[in-house]
Design a protein around this motif. Structure first.
Motif, PDB file in Angstrom:
ATOM      1  N   TRP A  14       0.821  -1.216   0.000  1.00 32.98           N
ATOM      2  CA  TRP A  14       0.000   0.000   0.000  1.00 32.98           C
ATOM      3  C   TRP A  14       0.846   1.254   0.000  1.00 32.98           C
ATOM      4  CZ3 TRP A  14      -4.396  -1.329  -1.634  1.00 32.98           C
ATOM      5  CH2 TRP A  14      -5.047  -2.467  -1.180  1.00 32.98           C
ATOM      6  N   TYR A  33      -4.641   4.988   0.087  1.00 35.70           N
ATOM      7  CA  TYR A  33      -3.612   3.954   0.193  1.00 35.70           C
ATOM      8  C   TYR A  33      -2.746   4.135   1.438  1.00 35.70           C
ATOM      9  CZ  TYR A  33      -4.818   2.225  -4.431  1.00 35.70           C
ATOM     10  OH  TYR A  33      -5.475   1.671  -5.499  1.00 35.70           O
ATOM     11  N   ARG A  36      -4.518   2.663   4.297  1.00 35.95           N
ATOM     12  CA  ARG A  36      -4.364   1.203   4.310  1.00 35.95           C
ATOM     13  C   ARG A  36      -2.976   0.811   4.805  1.00 35.95           C
ATOM     14  NH1 ARG A  36      -7.341  -0.210  -1.448  1.00 35.95           N
ATOM     15  NH2 ARG A  36      -9.422   0.353  -0.738  1.00 35.95           N
ATOM     16  N   TRP A  39      -2.892   1.223   8.505  1.00 34.48           N
ATOM     17  CA  TRP A  39      -3.729   0.224   9.139  1.00 34.48           C
ATOM     18  C   TRP A  39      -2.948  -1.090   9.239  1.00 34.48           C
ATOM     19  CZ3 TRP A  39      -5.991  -4.498   7.839  1.00 34.48           C
ATOM     20  CH2 TRP A  39      -6.987  -4.940   8.729  1.00 34.48           C
ATOM     21  N   ASN A  40      -2.201  -1.412   8.170  1.00 31.85           N
ATOM     22  CA  ASN A  40      -1.380  -2.628   8.174  1.00 31.85           C
ATOM     23  C   ASN A  40      -0.144  -2.489   9.048  1.00 31.85           C
ATOM     24  OD1 ASN A  40      -2.910  -4.299   6.484  1.00 31.85           O
ATOM     25  ND2 ASN A  40      -2.098  -3.309   4.666  1.00 31.85           N
TER      26      ASN A  40
END
Length: 130
Positions: A14, A33, A36, A39-40
């Motif tokens: 991402w 992106y 994301r 978040w990861n």
């Protein structure tokens, strides 16, 4: 298939996708992106800084500051986050706080030329207001 579509579909993470969008000027897509990416990996300092820049580019200054604050919480010595937060604060008219942050950047990296320039601009503006 266009270059952007190809990279996004074949991108390996991402963060790379977001950075490509940011570089291409697609700030809204970059934000999606980067969200994301963090978040990861909530500890991804670079993703937080660049997400802040993307928010800045679309004029969402408060969200940009939130991203820079998050970055600084993760890495208090991140000169890019401190510098960008100072720039946003200066734009918002928070000149005294911006000057303090530019000085902090210069303590961490005395060669950060644009921090010196922007600090001097903010000082000049502050003195005009008095």
């Amino acid at each position: 298939m266009g270059i952007l579509s190809s990279i996004i579909q074949n991108g390996d993470n991402w963060y790379n996708r977001a950075t490509f969008c940011l570089d291409a000027g697609d700030y809204q897509e970059a934000i999606l992106y980067y969200k994301r990416a963090v978040w990861n990996n909530p500890q991804d300092v670079d993703a937080w800084v660049y997400m802040g820049l993307a928010f800045y580019k679309i004029g969402n200054l408060m969200e940009a500051i939130n991203c820079f604050n998050h970055t600084i919480a993760l890495d208090p010595g991140c000169v890019h986050a401190i510098y960008n937060k100072a720039t946003v604060l200066a734009e918002l008219g928070e000149l005294e706080e911006a000057i303090k942050l530019y000085e902090e950047v210069l303590k961490l990296d005395p060669s950060y030329y644009t921090a010196e320039l922007n600090k001097n601009k903010a000082l000049k503006l502050l003195n005009q207001d008095k």
